[in-house]
Design a protein around this motif. Structure first.
Motif, mmCIF file in Angstrom:
data_model
loop_
_atom_site.group_PDB
_atom_site.id
_atom_site.type_symbol
_atom_site.label_atom_id
_atom_site.label_comp_id
_atom_site.label_asym_id
_atom_site.label_seq_id
_atom_site.Cartn_x
_atom_site.Cartn_y
_atom_site.Cartn_z
ATOM 1 N N ASN A 111 0.815 -1.199 0.000
ATOM 2 C CA ASN A 111 0.000 0.000 0.000
ATOM 3 C C ASN A 111 0.852 1.252 0.000
ATOM 4 N N SER A 235 -7.419 -1.423 -7.417
ATOM 5 C CA SER A 235 -7.352 -0.112 -6.786
ATOM 6 C C SER A 235 -7.968 0.925 -7.707
ATOM 7 N N ASN A 836 -8.003 7.474 7.623
ATOM 8 C CA ASN A 836 -7.587 6.305 6.839
ATOM 9 C C ASN A 836 -7.896 5.039 7.619
ATOM 10 N N ALA A 854 -6.870 -4.777 2.772
ATOM 11 C CA ALA A 854 -7.692 -3.711 2.205
ATOM 12 C C ALA A 854 -7.397 -2.398 2.912
ATOM 13 N N SER A 855 -7.439 -1.325 2.159
ATOM 14 C CA SER A 855 -7.265 0.002 2.755
ATOM 15 C C SER A 855 -8.211 0.987 2.083
ATOM 16 N N ILE A 856 -8.666 1.934 2.874
ATOM 17 C CA ILE A 856 -9.451 3.059 2.362
ATOM 18 C C ILE A 856 -8.773 4.323 2.863
ATOM 19 N N ARG A 901 -11.585 9.952 -1.874
ATOM 20 C CA ARG A 901 -11.676 8.615 -1.282
ATOM 21 C C ARG A 901 -11.141 7.578 -2.275
ATOM 22 N N THR A 902 -10.160 6.794 -1.831
ATOM 23 C CA THR A 902 -9.588 5.755 -2.681
ATOM 24 C C THR A 902 -9.495 4.455 -1.908
ATOM 25 N N TYR A 903 -9.411 3.372 -2.662
ATOM 26 C CA TYR A 903 -9.308 2.059 -2.030
ATOM 27 C C TYR A 903 -8.165 1.269 -2.648
ATOM 28 N N LEU A 905 -7.101 -3.051 -2.606
ATOM 29 C CA LEU A 905 -7.435 -4.392 -2.158
ATOM 30 C C LEU A 905 -6.431 -5.370 -2.734
#
Length: 911
Positions: A111, A235, A836, A854-856, A901-903, A905
């Motif tokens: 990430n 992503s 975050n 996973a991250s947001i 806002r981004t993701y 995975l």
């Protein structure tokens, strides 16, 4: 001075050498689930700075002279670090078998690479060093990398050229701009996990280092986990998808090991409109273990990265089109086409030798890098500017007209911009194929190309005289040959292009035909050569509670240009070899740490570093002539930091205060300006520029329970200009309206002392919570506040020429000190909050690991500016004042906007 320091070290040694009783700490490290021994695990006695590594049987042994309460830290790549309280008195300690859990949060490093990748959208902002920090366990640096990074935060406000990156001991920073090119190993996350990081001026075993610190990445297969790893990511950031596969054979027959890895990343467009992403990476390395002390390795890698670039935009454009807008891209035949792409493909080959015995370590290596770096752009010749954000196409042009406000035209301009916001490829083709052009191109898509070939040779040795004294020495030589030129990529429907400067009607090259076809070199062509040789030595001493070091480096640097085109505007100074720019510098740094107890210690570091200017700031206008910046100086860096470390069983932390002053720096910029002394495309040379960086860092981490961890970090700093530098503008003398017949104009000092540097937020605070469940899932959240960020200022508008009316050559009558100060006031960017969240889960099934991460980022979709710069077009008071009357200037500062806002995975499967 070195003699005095050496005498001091000898005195310390004499004072402390006595009949000291030693205590031995030993143990065996195993993996918890499989109960397999783990080799190459680092074991450190915190506060005493005594360390060891496990052998091939997983065993370790520490010989300690100190007594009291300490924390024993055990850490290894891909495993959770373990901290064990120990009390040292008279008896030896055998800790028996110590089990380590696999680190289920390890995917966070992927990430981080993705976040760092976000910041490489444009060369102007490719100066962050957060990817340096992925290996550190320091809570402050960890948060700076994973949370502050999306806001372009820079640790201590330093540019990445002040931090070194080494692969297998060989330096990877580019000679052109001094920065590491992370794209050269982009996508190879699995093979760069084994890293060693030294923060700031700390002593390093492998290099003298920079004020930002240094990272050494060990690529040898024997230092990485054997087996196969497959992963896939999705992503909405810079790329949409990623596939990666890695296989490490492990050591075969105690002699041989190899590792191969490959990845693919892609996107039709990323978060920013029109930013395509097309990248692949291939890696292979072989290691031969001659015996338990000597190994040889050979490594080859290539990472090809092609991506669409984006642009900084004014607030006017952002308010109309939003923060995803990209003026460089448009639609052609139903597909997105970006007029500015960047393509990097620079294969790297390494040969390395490693020797490791009880009292001697030797690393030697040869590296060779070749390849190509291309940046495309659209040139226009006696034709309208195709940029949809060109100032004459926007509403502000009609609001700021010297003949009066025209609201009707402003409304029409806004409506037109809303209806046709993108690059219009059809208009460009129509213009090139019109009968009036008679086959000649009005628009040309071309590439600025750099072909580098660099050879690096390095050797270093660490000699342990005894348990108290170690000597580090190293020698490095780098040789660069760089071929630079522009090449026509697409004539866009035309038959040929005339290689003429349209403003002066002069030839770019007197030696070749003026008409150019696709694939031909035009506009400019030159070579740059550079050589860098340095030798460093470092003495490390450790006695009881005191640990100290003294390090010195001597460096010789040479640069030269060789013009391959004879430019008509610089007939006598464009072709052939330039004079050599030569620099020889010495640098010193030293540090001392004192252990108050095993849980509290302090350290102090100081450095005086002299650094040659990077190649990009040596020649004033290398595309056209051989002129070197007059009286070019080496940069002087003075830096001090003081640190307090806390290592309790549940609470750990670091508090640091730092002061750094950069002196005699040089900068070269290119732009068009309407100044008080005239208008032209100029090369602005800034000399005798000083910068001041000072502030504090705090990082705290508290283990609330076996599953819950809390953290708090903050940085409060002041980064500002510390001198009034000298400014000179340079230009060709072929134009009709000359600023000066000499081709150069000295503008005196620029009054910028006290203005803030554009080095990211100068205040940053983060509070985080993390939960790790015994069933191998985890989740964490961090709330971040970032403030005191500034756009880069224009230096030419702070010179006396700004006050001169170009019509009368007298000072503007209303240019009072108060009015000028108000007009040039530097305003901070908006402060903002970011939330975050990251989490993951792993499973062990029949000896195979499966993990999900996973991250947001920016959960609340906050709109924020990460940086920017003032435009220098309005270089005189009257023009800048007129442009600002409406409150919506045509040449307002341009800004980069952070992602909403981004993701991210990621799925991984290893066995």
């Amino acid at each position: 001075m070195i003699k005095h320091l050496l005498f001091l070290l000898l005195f310390i040694k004499i004072c402390f050498i006595n009949a000291q009783s030693t205590i031995t700490i030993s143990g065996l490290i195993k993996e918890k689930v499989r109960s397999e021994v783990i080799t190459d695990v680092t074991v450190v006695l915190e506060g005493a700075s005594i360390s060891s590594k496990t052998n091939e049987l997983g065993e370790f042994q520490l010989i300690v002279f100190n007594k009291g309460e300490f924390i024993l830290q055990i850490s290894s790549t891909d495993y959770n670090a373990k901290r064990i309280p120990v009390y040292l008195s008279e008896s030896n300690i055998d800790l028996g078998v110590i089990f380590l859990d696999r680190d289920i949060t390890v995917e966070k490093s992927i990430n981080l690479i993705n976040i760092t990748d976000d910041e490489l959208l444009d060369d102007e902002i490719n100066s962050n060093a957060l990817a340096l920090l992925q290996s550190t366990k320091d809570i402050f640096l960890n948060r700076a990398a994973f949370d502050f990074g999306q806001a372009f935060f820079r640790v201590r406000g330093y540019d990445s050229q002040y931090g070194e990156v080494h692969l297998n001991g060989l330096p990877m920073n580019k000679m052109y701009d001094g920065r590491p090119q992370w794209n050269n190993w982009g996508g190879l996350n699995d093979v760069i996990r084994n890293q060693q990081y030294a923060n700031g001026l700390e002593a390093s075993e492998f290099t003298f280092g920079g004020v930002l610190g240094n990272t050494d990445i060990d690529l040898r297969p024997s230092g990485l986990r054997p087996g196969t790893r497959l992963s896939s990511s999705v992503s909405n950031r810079t790329y949409r998808g990623r596939l990666m596969a890695t296989y490490n054979s492990g050591v075969k027959d105690e002699k041989f090991s190899y590792l191969i890895s490959a990845s693919r990343r892609w996107a039709k467009e990323g978060y920013i409109n029109g930013t395509l992403y097309d990248s692949y990476s291939v890696y292979g390395t072989m290691e031969y273990l001659l015996n338990e002390k000597n190994t040889f390795s050979a490594t080859a890698m290539v990472a090809s990265n092609r991506r669409g670039r984006s642009s900084a935009i004014t607030e006017e454009v952002q308010e109309i089109q939003g923060n995803r807008y990209n003026p460089y891209a448009g639609i052609q035949n139903g597909k997105i086409r970006n007029s500015r792409e960047r393509h990097i493909r620079e294969p790297l080959f390494l040969l390395n030798y490693h020797h490791e015995s009880k009292n001697l370590q030797i690393k030697a290596g040869i590296g060779y890098q070749t390849g190509i770096y291309k940046r495309s752009r659209l040139g226009y010749y006696n034709a309208p500017n195709p940029d949809p954000t060109y100032y004459r196409y926007l509403p502000s042009f009609y609001l700021n007209s010297p003949i009066g406000v025209n609201y009707e035209s402003a409304i029409q301009a806004e409506e037109g911009f809303l209806e046709h916001p993108q690059f219009d490829w059809n208009n460009i083709y129509n213009a090139n194929t019109s009968l009036s052009q008679n086959g000649e191109a009005a628009y040309v898509l071309y590439d600025d190309i750099t072909k580098d070939n660099q050879l690096t040779v390095r050797t270093k040795a660490n000699i342990n005289f005894n348990n108290h004294l170690r000597l580090d020495v190293g020698l490095t030589h780098r040789q660069l040959y760089s071929n630079n030129f522009a090449r026509i990529d697409d004539l866009l429907g035309a038959e040929y292009h005339k290689d003429i400067d349209v403003f002066s009607e002069t030839l770019n090259n007197l030696s070749t035909e003026v008409d150019k076809l696709e694939g031909e070199i035009f506009n400019y062509h030159y070579d740059l050569t550079g050589s860098n040789t340095d030798i460093y030595t470092q003495i490390n001493a450790h006695y009881n509670k005191v640990k100290t070091f003294v390090s010195g480096k001597y460096e010789v640097v040479n640069y030269q240009r060789k013009g391959l085109f004879q430019n008509e505007r610089f007939i006598d100074n464009s072709i052939g070899e330039s004079e050599k720019a030569e620099f020889s510098n010495w640098s010193l740094k030293s540090g001392i740490s004192y252990t108050i107890t095993g849980r509290h210690w302090v350290s102090l570091h100081a450095g005086l570093i002299n650094k040659a200017p990077v190649l990009q700031n040596v020649f004033i206008n290398p595309r056209e002539n051989n002129t070197i910046v007059p009286n070019l100086q080496s940069e002087t860096i003075t830096s001090v930091d003081a640190n307090y470390f806390l290592r309790m069983p549940k609470l750990t932390g670091r508090f640091t205060g730092f002061y750094t002053r950069f002196q005699n720096t040089t900068d070269v910029n290119f732009f068009f300006v309407d100044s008080g002394v005239g208008s032209d495309f100029v090369q602005e040379v800034i000399t005798d520029l000083d910068k001041l960086h000072l502030g504090i860092e705090l990082g705290l981490e508290y283990q609330l329970s076996s599953a819950v961890k809390l953290s708090l970090v903050t940085s409060v700093a002041k980064h500002e200009y510390a001198s009034n530098p000298f400014v000179t503008i340079n230009f060709d003398t072929a134009a009709e309206d000359l600023i000066d017949i000499s081709g150069s104009k000295f503008l005196g000092q620029s009054n910028i002392k006290g203005y803030k540097l554009a080095q990211g937020p100068q205040k940053a605070i983060a509070a985080g919570i993390e939960y790790r469940d015994p069933k191998y899932w985890w989740i964490s959240a961090s709330a971040n506040y970032l403030a005191n960020n500034y756009a880069n200022i224009s230096t030419i508008t702070r010179t006396q020429s700004f006050l001169i009316d170009p019509e009368t050559q007298l000072r503007f009558t209303d240019a009072t000190d108060e009015n000028v100060q108000k007009l040039l006031e530097q305003k901070p960017l908006d402060n903002f909050y970011l939330l975050n969240m990251v989490g993951g889960k792993s499973w062990l099934k029949k000896g195979k690991y499966i993990s999900v991460f996973a991250s947001i980022n920016n959960v609340f979709d906050t709109t924020f500016r990460t940086g920017g710069y003032e435009q220098s077009r309005n270089g005189n008071y009257g023009q800048l004042r007129q442009d600002n009357l409406s409150g919506n200037p045509s040449f307002a500062p341009k800004y980069w906007y952070g992602f909403g806002r981004t993701y991210f995975l990621n799925f991984a499967f290893s066995f």
